[in-house]
Motif scaffolding. Structure first.
Motif, PDB file in Angstrom:
ATOM      1  N   UNK A   1       3.611   9.344  -0.005  1.00 13.71           N
ATOM      2  CA  UNK A   1       4.791   9.606   0.818  1.00 13.71           C
ATOM      3  C   UNK A   1       5.425   8.341   1.365  1.00 13.71           C
ATOM      4  N   UNK A   2       4.593   7.376   1.745  1.00 13.80           N
ATOM      5  CA  UNK A   2       5.072   6.159   2.402  1.00 13.80           C
ATOM      6  C   UNK A   2       4.496   4.928   1.738  1.00 13.80           C
TER       7      UNK A   2
ATOM      8  N   UNK B   1       0.855  -1.181   0.000  1.00 13.21           N
ATOM      9  CA  UNK B   1       0.000   0.000   0.000  1.00 13.21           C
ATOM     10  C   UNK B   1       0.897   1.238   0.000  1.00 13.21           C
ATOM     11  N   UNK B   2       0.634   2.144  -0.928  1.00 16.86           N
ATOM     12  CA  UNK B   2       1.290   3.453  -0.958  1.00 16.86           C
ATOM     13  C   UNK B   2       0.283   4.452  -0.412  1.00 16.86           C
ATOM     14  N   UNK B   3       0.768   5.401   0.407  1.00 19.28           N
ATOM     15  CA  UNK B   3      -0.192   6.302   1.046  1.00 19.28           C
ATOM     16  C   UNK B   3       0.433   7.641   1.404  1.00 19.28           C
ATOM     17  N   UNK B   4      -0.455   8.585   1.695  1.00 16.20           N
ATOM     18  CA  UNK B   4      -0.086   9.917   2.171  1.00 16.20           C
ATOM     19  C   UNK B   4      -0.920  10.175   3.419  1.00 16.20           C
ATOM     20  N   UNK B   5      -0.248  10.621   4.469  1.00 19.79           N
ATOM     21  CA  UNK B   5      -0.924  10.925   5.728  1.00 19.79           C
ATOM     22  C   UNK B   5      -1.474  12.346   5.723  1.00 19.79           C
TER      23      UNK B   5
ATOM     24  N   UNK C   1       8.350  -0.848   6.176  1.00 19.24           N
ATOM     25  CA  UNK C   1       7.851   0.510   6.024  1.00 19.24           C
ATOM     26  C   UNK C   1       8.818   1.208   5.076  1.00 19.24           C
ATOM     27  N   UNK C   2       8.288   1.890   4.081  1.00 24.26           N
ATOM     28  CA  UNK C   2       9.104   2.465   3.019  1.00 24.26           C
ATOM     29  C   UNK C   2       8.757   3.929   2.808  1.00 24.26           C
ATOM     30  N   UNK C   3       9.759   4.700   2.417  1.00 25.23           N
ATOM     31  CA  UNK C   3       9.525   6.091   2.034  1.00 25.23           C
ATOM     32  C   UNK C   3       9.485   6.129   0.510  1.00 25.23           C
TER      33      UNK C   3
END
Length: 96
Positions: A51-52, A6-10, A40-42
């Motif tokens: 972002x992550x 999953x790629x995501x932005x907080x 956990x990846x940036x």
């Protein structure tokens, strides 16, 4: 083998205490039975605004299904993911 990503932005500001707390608390997901190789990846590409990323593997579909309904995962999604994640893209892979 299933690789769940999953790629995501907080919603939190970059570098904020809230961002750090979310990422720290998300480490609990790797303790759910069946989860292997949790990372956990940036995200670094300029081609999207995520972002992550999280990546993890499961031996098979039954392990992945068990993860999705595990009380710790359900609680994390309800209590942290839904209120704190602004945008995401989930992709699951198996080998060809």
């Amino acid at each position: 083998m299933i690789r769940h990503t999953v790629a995501f932005r907080l919603k939190h500001a970059a570098g904020s205490a809230e961002e750090a707390r979310f990422l720290r608390d998300a480490l609990a997901l790797k303790e759910i039975p069946g989860v292997r190789n949790f990372e956990q990846l940036r995200q670094t590409s300029s081609k999207n605004d995520f972002t992550f990323g999280f990546s993890m593997e499961f031996d098979d579909q039954s392990g992945y299904d068990a993860y999705n309904v595990h009380p710790d995962h359900v609680a994390f999604v309800r209590d942290r993911w839904v209120p704190e994640v602004e945008s995401f893209l989930e992709i699951d892979y198996t080998h060809l």
